[in-house]
Design an enzyme around this catalytic site. Sequence first.
Site, PDB file in Angstrom:
ATOM      1  N   GLU A   1     -29.927 -85.997  36.611  1.00  0.00           N
ATOM      2  CA  GLU A   1     -28.753 -85.350  36.042  1.00  0.00           C
ATOM      3  C   GLU A   1     -28.947 -83.833  35.923  1.00  0.00           C
ATOM      4  O   GLU A   1     -28.025 -83.072  36.152  1.00  0.00           O
ATOM      5  CB  GLU A   1     -28.396 -85.962  34.687  1.00  0.00           C
ATOM      6  CG  GLU A   1     -27.747 -87.335  34.808  1.00  0.00           C
ATOM      7  CD  GLU A   1     -26.492 -87.297  35.664  1.00  0.00           C
ATOM      8  OE1 GLU A   1     -25.790 -86.270  35.685  1.00  0.00           O
ATOM      9  OE2 GLU A   1     -26.203 -88.299  36.345  1.00  0.00           O
TER      10      GLU A   1
ATOM     11  N   TYR B   1     -22.497 -83.055  28.455  1.00  0.00           N
ATOM     12  CA  TYR B   1     -22.419 -83.815  29.695  1.00  0.00           C
ATOM     13  C   TYR B   1     -23.697 -84.627  29.933  1.00  0.00           C
ATOM     14  O   TYR B   1     -23.650 -85.837  30.196  1.00  0.00           O
ATOM     15  CB  TYR B   1     -22.151 -82.889  30.913  1.00  0.00           C
ATOM     16  CG  TYR B   1     -22.375 -83.661  32.178  1.00  0.00           C
ATOM     17  CD1 TYR B   1     -21.391 -84.535  32.643  1.00  0.00           C
ATOM     18  CD2 TYR B   1     -23.596 -83.629  32.840  1.00  0.00           C
ATOM     19  CE1 TYR B   1     -21.619 -85.334  33.743  1.00  0.00           C
ATOM     20  CE2 TYR B   1     -23.833 -84.430  33.941  1.00  0.00           C
ATOM     21  CZ  TYR B   1     -22.833 -85.271  34.389  1.00  0.00           C
ATOM     22  OH  TYR B   1     -23.075 -86.076  35.465  1.00  0.00           O
TER      23      TYR B   1
ATOM     24  N   ASP C   1     -17.910 -84.921  34.769  1.00  0.00           N
ATOM     25  CA  ASP C   1     -18.425 -83.885  35.666  1.00  0.00           C
ATOM     26  C   ASP C   1     -17.280 -83.384  36.549  1.00  0.00           C
ATOM     27  O   ASP C   1     -16.135 -83.841  36.413  1.00  0.00           O
ATOM     28  CB  ASP C   1     -19.621 -84.410  36.485  1.00  0.00           C
ATOM     29  CG  ASP C   1     -19.177 -85.191  37.706  1.00  0.00           C
ATOM     30  OD1 ASP C   1     -18.056 -85.752  37.674  1.00  0.00           O
ATOM     31  OD2 ASP C   1     -19.928 -85.248  38.694  1.00  0.00           O
TER      32      ASP C   1
ATOM     33  N   CYS D   1     -12.284 -88.478  47.006  1.00  0.00           N
ATOM     34  CA  CYS D   1     -11.327 -87.488  46.486  1.00  0.00           C
ATOM     35  C   CYS D   1     -12.070 -86.168  46.312  1.00  0.00           C
ATOM     36  O   CYS D   1     -12.247 -85.675  45.206  1.00  0.00           O
ATOM     37  CB  CYS D   1     -10.763 -87.983  45.154  1.00  0.00           C
ATOM     38  SG  CYS D   1      -9.330 -87.039  44.626  1.00  0.00           S
TER      39      CYS D   1
ATOM     40  N   CYS E   1      -7.039 -89.990  51.121  1.00  0.00           N
ATOM     41  CA  CYS E   1      -6.209 -90.963  50.393  1.00  0.00           C
ATOM     42  C   CYS E   1      -6.133 -92.307  51.127  1.00  0.00           C
ATOM     43  O   CYS E   1      -5.970 -93.344  50.486  1.00  0.00           O
ATOM     44  CB  CYS E   1      -4.815 -90.402  50.157  1.00  0.00           C
ATOM     45  SG  CYS E   1      -4.858 -88.813  49.301  1.00  0.00           S
TER      46      CYS E   1
ATOM     47  N   CYS F   1      -8.675 -94.500  49.737  1.00  0.00           N
ATOM     48  CA  CYS F   1      -8.784 -94.463  48.271  1.00  0.00           C
ATOM     49  C   CYS F   1      -8.245 -95.749  47.647  1.00  0.00           C
ATOM     50  O   CYS F   1      -7.123 -96.171  47.944  1.00  0.00           O
ATOM     51  CB  CYS F   1      -8.011 -93.262  47.749  1.00  0.00           C
ATOM     52  SG  CYS F   1      -8.118 -93.120  45.955  1.00  0.00           S
TER      53      CYS F   1
ATOM     54  N   CYS G   1      -1.813 -93.117  42.384  1.00  0.00           N
ATOM     55  CA  CYS G   1      -2.209 -91.715  42.176  1.00  0.00           C
ATOM     56  C   CYS G   1      -0.984 -90.819  41.945  1.00  0.00           C
ATOM     57  O   CYS G   1      -0.115 -90.681  42.809  1.00  0.00           O
ATOM     58  CB  CYS G   1      -2.978 -91.219  43.404  1.00  0.00           C
ATOM     59  SG  CYS G   1      -3.331 -89.456  43.338  1.00  0.00           S
TER      60      CYS G   1
HETATM   61  S1  SF4 Z   1      -4.973 -91.003  46.373  1.00  0.00           S
HETATM   62 FE1  SF4 Z   1      -5.228 -89.494  44.742  1.00  0.00          FE
HETATM   63  S2  SF4 Z   1      -7.195 -90.016  43.800  1.00  0.00           S
HETATM   64 FE2  SF4 Z   1      -7.132 -91.032  45.783  1.00  0.00          FE
HETATM   65  S3  SF4 Z   1      -8.093 -89.593  47.251  1.00  0.00           S
HETATM   66 FE3  SF4 Z   1      -5.884 -89.213  47.301  1.00  0.00          FE
HETATM   67  S4  SF4 Z   1      -5.611 -87.568  45.814  1.00  0.00           S
HETATM   68 FE4  SF4 Z   1      -7.594 -88.476  45.358  1.00  0.00          FE
END
Ligand code: SF4
Length: 309
Positions: A54, A137, A155, A210, A217, A220, A226
Amino acid sequence: MTAPTKPTSHAQADAEETVGDDLHAPVIDWFEDNARDLPWRRADAGPWGVMVSEFMLQQTPVSRVLPVYEQWLARWPRPADLAEDAPGEAVRAWGRLGYPRRALRLHGAAVAITERHGGDVPTEHAQLLALPGIGEYTAAAVASFAYGQRHAVLDTNVRRVFARAVTGVQYPPNATTAAERKLARALLPDDERTASLWAAASMELGALVCTAKNESCVRCPIAAQCAWRLGGKPAHQGPPRRGQTYAGTDRQVRGRLLAVLREAVSPVPQSVLDRVWDEPVQRARALDGLVADGLVEPLAGGLYRLPLS
Ligand code: SF4
């Protein structure tokens, strides 16, 4: 016409918790399939390995941390081993990770762990926070990742994911705000194990999918929820983002001066340090800064070395 009623803070908190419930399972499932096999995540890393990682990872990418981490743990497998050595040895072993005050802080934490906690990294968040050089943190990260506790671990990667997925903006503010801390607490799963997985998983999502430069996305797991994506990805409206310039800065000069001292087996004369940078005022400022930070020890006769105590 009646003005629309503003949601109460209770309603907002409830809404944030509901959003969190929708995000936990997909992000944790994704993490279980995609998490990188990193040495500090293995069971044998122990709390000390987590703490070392860390400190190193706060401002340095994983690829640069890996070799230094392995050498560090091989040389100092327990806090007491590091505490026995001079702080200058920690600065030397820190190598080119950057921001070398972290090496001194880690050494100071190792000394305190040895003196106050019998050499074991403490388990309580408050005890961790009371160690020198450990901020909110790091205390939360160690309590969460090493001991599986329930803490908001904020973070830069997590802050970016929350900014996009929940708040609906491209980037978080330059410095962590009270609103971000509140949101992170509201999003925390209730039980410890899930909360600890969520902390690691949301961080990994920010690191791998992200990212600051290129959000992916299509890969994701929370693309359907999102807020920033669903809002058409509005452009960043806040103040300009802090740059990461290095060339020509005092940081670069400090890095060059320290590199000479790390390689040296005996104290180094001023004339040798003067060769690292042409501009004398900036060079002197950088050297003074290193001395003031305790990273370099001046000796009689214009000699310098890494600190022995
Ligand atoms: S959908 Fe949203 S959280 Fe996922 S990678 Fe795209 S911008 Fe990031």
